[in-house]
Write a protein that holds these residues in place. Structure first.
Motif, PDB file in Angstrom:
ATOM      1  N   PRO A  75       0.810  -1.223   0.000  1.00 46.14           N
ATOM      2  CA  PRO A  75       0.000   0.000   0.000  1.00 46.14           C
ATOM      3  C   PRO A  75       0.843   1.272   0.000  1.00 46.14           C
ATOM      4  CG  PRO A  75      -0.277  -1.222   2.058  1.00 46.14           C
ATOM      5  CD  PRO A  75       0.539  -2.067   1.154  1.00 46.14           C
ATOM      6  N   ILE A  76       2.025   1.218   0.646  1.00 51.06           N
ATOM      7  CA  ILE A  76       2.860   2.428   0.678  1.00 51.06           C
ATOM      8  C   ILE A  76       3.328   2.769  -0.739  1.00 51.06           C
ATOM      9  CG2 ILE A  76       5.091   3.369   1.432  1.00 51.06           C
ATOM     10  CD1 ILE A  76       4.681   1.868   4.068  1.00 51.06           C
ATOM     11  N   THR A  77       3.776   1.753  -1.492  1.00 49.79           N
ATOM     12  CA  THR A  77       4.250   1.988  -2.857  1.00 49.79           C
ATOM     13  C   THR A  77       3.125   2.560  -3.714  1.00 49.79           C
ATOM     14  OG1 THR A  77       5.597   0.041  -2.534  1.00 49.79           O
ATOM     15  CG2 THR A  77       5.504   0.884  -4.760  1.00 49.79           C
ATOM     16  N   ALA A  78       1.933   1.963  -3.589  1.00 44.36           N
ATOM     17  CA  ALA A  78       0.801   2.440  -4.382  1.00 44.36           C
ATOM     18  C   ALA A  78       0.488   3.899  -4.044  1.00 44.36           C
ATOM     19  CB  ALA A  78      -0.412   1.564  -4.125  1.00 44.36           C
ATOM     20  N   ARG A  82       0.792   7.242  -6.615  1.00 42.42           N
ATOM     21  CA  ARG A  82      -0.369   8.106  -6.857  1.00 42.42           C
ATOM     22  C   ARG A  82      -0.072   9.545  -6.459  1.00 42.42           C
ATOM     23  NH1 ARG A  82      -3.905   5.955 -10.182  1.00 42.42           N
ATOM     24  NH2 ARG A  82      -3.232   3.818 -10.145  1.00 42.42           N
ATOM     25  N   LEU A  83       0.568   9.699  -5.303  1.00 36.74           N
ATOM     26  CA  LEU A  83       0.838  11.049  -4.807  1.00 36.74           C
ATOM     27  C   LEU A  83       1.828  11.778  -5.711  1.00 36.74           C
ATOM     28  CD1 LEU A  83       0.894  10.481  -0.947  1.00 36.74           C
ATOM     29  CD2 LEU A  83      -0.751  11.801  -2.273  1.00 36.74           C
ATOM     30  N   GLU A  84       2.833  11.032  -6.214  1.00 37.32           N
ATOM     31  CA  GLU A  84       3.817  11.651  -7.101  1.00 37.32           C
ATOM     32  C   GLU A  84       3.149  12.121  -8.397  1.00 37.32           C
ATOM     33  OE1 GLU A  84       7.140   8.984  -7.366  1.00 37.32           O
ATOM     34  OE2 GLU A  84       7.549   9.288  -5.236  1.00 37.32           O
ATOM     35  N   LEU A  86       0.041  12.873  -8.744  1.00 42.62           N
ATOM     36  CA  LEU A  86      -0.808  14.014  -8.397  1.00 42.62           C
ATOM     37  C   LEU A  86       0.021  15.302  -8.334  1.00 42.62           C
ATOM     38  CD1 LEU A  86      -3.631  14.960  -7.506  1.00 42.62           C
ATOM     39  CD2 LEU A  86      -2.980  14.450  -5.164  1.00 42.62           C
ATOM     40  N   ARG A  87       1.215  15.193  -7.727  1.00 47.87           N
ATOM     41  CA  ARG A  87       2.068  16.368  -7.594  1.00 47.87           C
ATOM     42  C   ARG A  87       2.463  16.917  -8.968  1.00 47.87           C
ATOM     43  NH1 ARG A  87       7.493  15.247  -4.653  1.00 47.87           N
ATOM     44  NH2 ARG A  87       7.844  14.267  -6.654  1.00 47.87           N
ATOM     45  N   GLU A  88       2.855  15.988  -9.871  1.00 49.89           N
ATOM     46  CA  GLU A  88       3.242  16.401 -11.219  1.00 49.89           C
ATOM     47  C   GLU A  88       2.082  17.103 -11.923  1.00 49.89           C
ATOM     48  OE1 GLU A  88       6.359  16.368 -12.306  1.00 49.89           O
ATOM     49  OE2 GLU A  88       6.679  15.631 -10.248  1.00 49.89           O
ATOM     50  N   ARG A  89       0.928  16.506 -11.792  1.00 53.33           N
ATOM     51  CA  ARG A  89      -0.240  17.070 -12.479  1.00 53.33           C
ATOM     52  C   ARG A  89      -0.626  18.431 -11.900  1.00 53.33           C
ATOM     53  NH1 ARG A  89      -4.383  12.309 -13.416  1.00 53.33           N
ATOM     54  NH2 ARG A  89      -3.100  10.953 -14.692  1.00 53.33           N
ATOM     55  N   MET A  90      -0.420  18.542 -10.597  1.00 51.53           N
ATOM     56  CA  MET A  90      -0.755  19.826  -9.975  1.00 51.53           C
ATOM     57  C   MET A  90       0.193  20.908 -10.471  1.00 51.53           C
ATOM     58  SD  MET A  90      -1.958  18.842  -6.159  1.00 51.53           S
ATOM     59  CE  MET A  90      -2.702  20.381  -5.667  1.00 51.53           C
ATOM     60  N   LYS A  91       1.450  20.482 -10.728  1.00 49.22           N
ATOM     61  CA  LYS A  91       2.468  21.437 -11.192  1.00 49.22           C
ATOM     62  C   LYS A  91       2.066  22.032 -12.535  1.00 49.22           C
ATOM     63  CE  LYS A  91       6.757  19.875  -9.171  1.00 49.22           C
ATOM     64  NZ  LYS A  91       7.823  18.932  -9.486  1.00 49.22           N
ATOM     65  N   ASP A  92       1.618  21.152 -13.453  1.00 49.91           N
ATOM     66  CA  ASP A  92       1.269  21.688 -14.777  1.00 49.91           C
ATOM     67  C   ASP A  92      -0.203  22.117 -14.866  1.00 49.91           C
ATOM     68  OD1 ASP A  92      -0.246  19.436 -15.255  1.00 49.91           O
ATOM     69  OD2 ASP A  92       1.334  18.385 -16.332  1.00 49.91           O
ATOM     70  N   GLU A 100     -11.722   7.501  -9.461  1.00 48.74           N
ATOM     71  CA  GLU A 100     -11.250   6.127  -9.211  1.00 48.74           C
ATOM     72  C   GLU A 100      -9.864   6.133  -8.542  1.00 48.74           C
ATOM     73  OE1 GLU A 100      -8.909   2.744 -11.393  1.00 48.74           O
ATOM     74  OE2 GLU A 100      -9.411   4.614 -12.410  1.00 48.74           O
ATOM     75  N   ALA A 101      -9.006   7.067  -9.002  1.00 47.38           N
ATOM     76  CA  ALA A 101      -7.664   7.181  -8.421  1.00 47.38           C
ATOM     77  C   ALA A 101      -7.758   7.660  -6.977  1.00 47.38           C
ATOM     78  CB  ALA A 101      -6.823   8.140  -9.251  1.00 47.38           C
ATOM     79  N   LEU A 102      -8.662   8.590  -6.757  1.00 51.43           N
ATOM     80  CA  LEU A 102      -8.854   9.115  -5.402  1.00 51.43           C
ATOM     81  C   LEU A 102      -9.328   7.991  -4.480  1.00 51.43           C
ATOM     82  CD1 LEU A 102      -8.835  11.745  -3.749  1.00 51.43           C
ATOM     83  CD2 LEU A 102     -11.258  11.974  -4.250  1.00 51.43           C
ATOM     84  N   GLU A 103     -10.233   7.155  -5.005  1.00 54.88           N
ATOM     85  CA  GLU A 103     -10.765   6.035  -4.240  1.00 54.88           C
ATOM     86  C   GLU A 103      -9.647   5.078  -3.833  1.00 54.88           C
ATOM     87  OE1 GLU A 103     -13.317   4.627  -2.035  1.00 54.88           O
ATOM     88  OE2 GLU A 103     -13.851   6.359  -3.267  1.00 54.88           O
ATOM     89  N   ARG A 104      -8.732   4.835  -4.794  1.00 56.95           N
ATOM     90  CA  ARG A 104      -7.621   3.914  -4.506  1.00 56.95           C
ATOM     91  C   ARG A 104      -6.688   4.496  -3.435  1.00 56.95           C
ATOM     92  NH1 ARG A 104      -5.185   2.076  -9.981  1.00 56.95           N
ATOM     93  NH2 ARG A 104      -7.220   2.546 -10.821  1.00 56.95           N
ATOM     94  N   LEU A 105      -6.499   5.819  -3.514  1.00 51.76           N
ATOM     95  CA  LEU A 105      -5.671   6.497  -2.496  1.00 51.76           C
ATOM     96  C   LEU A 105      -6.283   6.303  -1.104  1.00 51.76           C
ATOM     97  CD1 LEU A 105      -4.604  10.031  -3.767  1.00 51.76           C
ATOM     98  CD2 LEU A 105      -3.163   8.334  -2.713  1.00 51.76           C
TER      99      LEU A 105
END
Ligand SMILES: Nc1ncnc2c1ncn2[C@@H]1O[C@H](COP(=O)(O)OP(=O)(O)OP(=O)(O)O)[C@@H](O)[C@H]1O
Ligand SMILES: [Mg+2]
Length: 285
Positions: A75-78, A82-84, A86-92, A100-105
């Motif tokens: 779970p930590i790797t997953a 996801r967080l990485e 998210l960070r990239e996407r937030m940057k651009d 669905e991704a949020l649900e998995r988080l």
């Protein structure tokens, strides 16, 4: 010695005393190596037993670390991935996280939280530091909302709650009761085919009340039954699934014991299992 001096006129007595003294000394001299030998042997055996117990503890520790590392890492790797992203996407500026991704988080974070809590509880049970805050509790009122919440977690299973007779109030810690029922229902759902019913029942029983969870699942074989409450125990079927640590029932039993209650299991392979938790009634006043 003083006795010998006092009797030195009496030749015969003195010699007799001397002979007795010599006999006692020589007996001691003979016995000493035997005593020390036996004592040494005992110490050796004791040392050997302690060493093998220590080896067993080390093995268990290694086993535990391997399992914990494996189950915590997934779970930590997953989460990390996801967080990485998210960070990239937030940057651009394209940080529109799909539902669905949020649900998995959320699921992975919850799983991680559960695993860490399980490890902490098991450690507290091991060191007898588990604390409960038991108060007089009416089981039907306490259990009903928990069952409603659990309905959302059991997938395709149906969850039924039956109150039989008039169960008396019991001494229980409501948050720990939640944990006990959650663990039992989690197992009932995990070890039975989709669509089969799970029945929770509350009924009065000698000196208190019983809360039981019945499934129509795979059941537990006679050989495995005596081990299910052991720390890290999992059947080969459960191990093959590679889910869980085998701590759920160990913790559940620890919690029930801390309440002064009893937990039992009855099971038939391919027919299902019933786990029953008896709790002592709350004494009036
Ligand atoms: N309702 C059940 N039906 C069949 N087998 C069960 C049931 N409940 C428990 N077991 C067996 O007992 C074992 C121990 O259960 P326990 O809840 O302690 O561990 P787990 O479910 O494997 O993992 P964890 O609860 O730590 O996530 C399980 O692996 C399974 O083999
Ligand atoms: Mg379990």
């Amino acid at each position: 010695m003083r006795e010998l001096v006092l009797r030195k006129k009496d030749h015969v007595t003195v010699r007799k005393e001397l002979r007795q003294e010599r006999t006692a000394y020589s007996y001691m001299a003979l016995a000493t190596p035997l005593v020390f030998g036996a004592f040494g042997l005992l110490l050796g055996r004791r040392h050997e037993r302690l060493r093998s117990a220590q080896e067993q503890i080390n093995r268990m520790h290694e086993e535990f670390c391997a399992i914990a590392a494996h189950d915590l890492r997934n779970p930590i790797t997953a989460l990390q991935l996801r967080l990485e992203t998210l960070r990239e996407r937030m940057k651009d500026g394209s940080a529109n996280l799909p539902a669905e991704a949020l649900e998995r988080l959320v699921t992975n974070t919850r799983r991680l939280d559960q695993l860490v809590s399980q490890l902490l509880d098991a450690t507290r049970i091991d060191s007898r530091k588990l604390e409960i805050a038991a108060v007089p509790t009416a089981l039907p009122e306490c259990i009903s909302p928990i069952v409603d919440r659990l309905r959302m977690t059991v997938g395709k299973h149906s969850l039924e709650l039956a109150i039989e007779g008039a169960p008396p109030a019991v001494m229980a810690d409501p948050s720990r009761l939640d944990q006990i029922l959650t663990n039992l229902v989690d197992n009932a759902a995990k070890y039975s085919p989709d669509g089969t019913p799970i029945r929770i029942a509350i009924r009065p029983e000698q000196g208190g009340a019983t809360l039981s969870v019945t499934d129509r699942g795979f059941g537990i074989s006679k050989d495995e039954l005596p081990h299910v409450f052991e720390r890290f125990y999992q059947s080969s079927r459960a191990r093959a699934k590679k889910s869980g640590l085998g701590l759920g029932l160990y913790i559940t039993k620890g919690l029930v014991d801390a309440h002064g209650g009893k937990i039992s299991v009855a099971s038939q392979p391919n027919r299902g299992s019933t786990f029953a938790v008896w709790l002592p009634r709350a004494t009036p006043g």
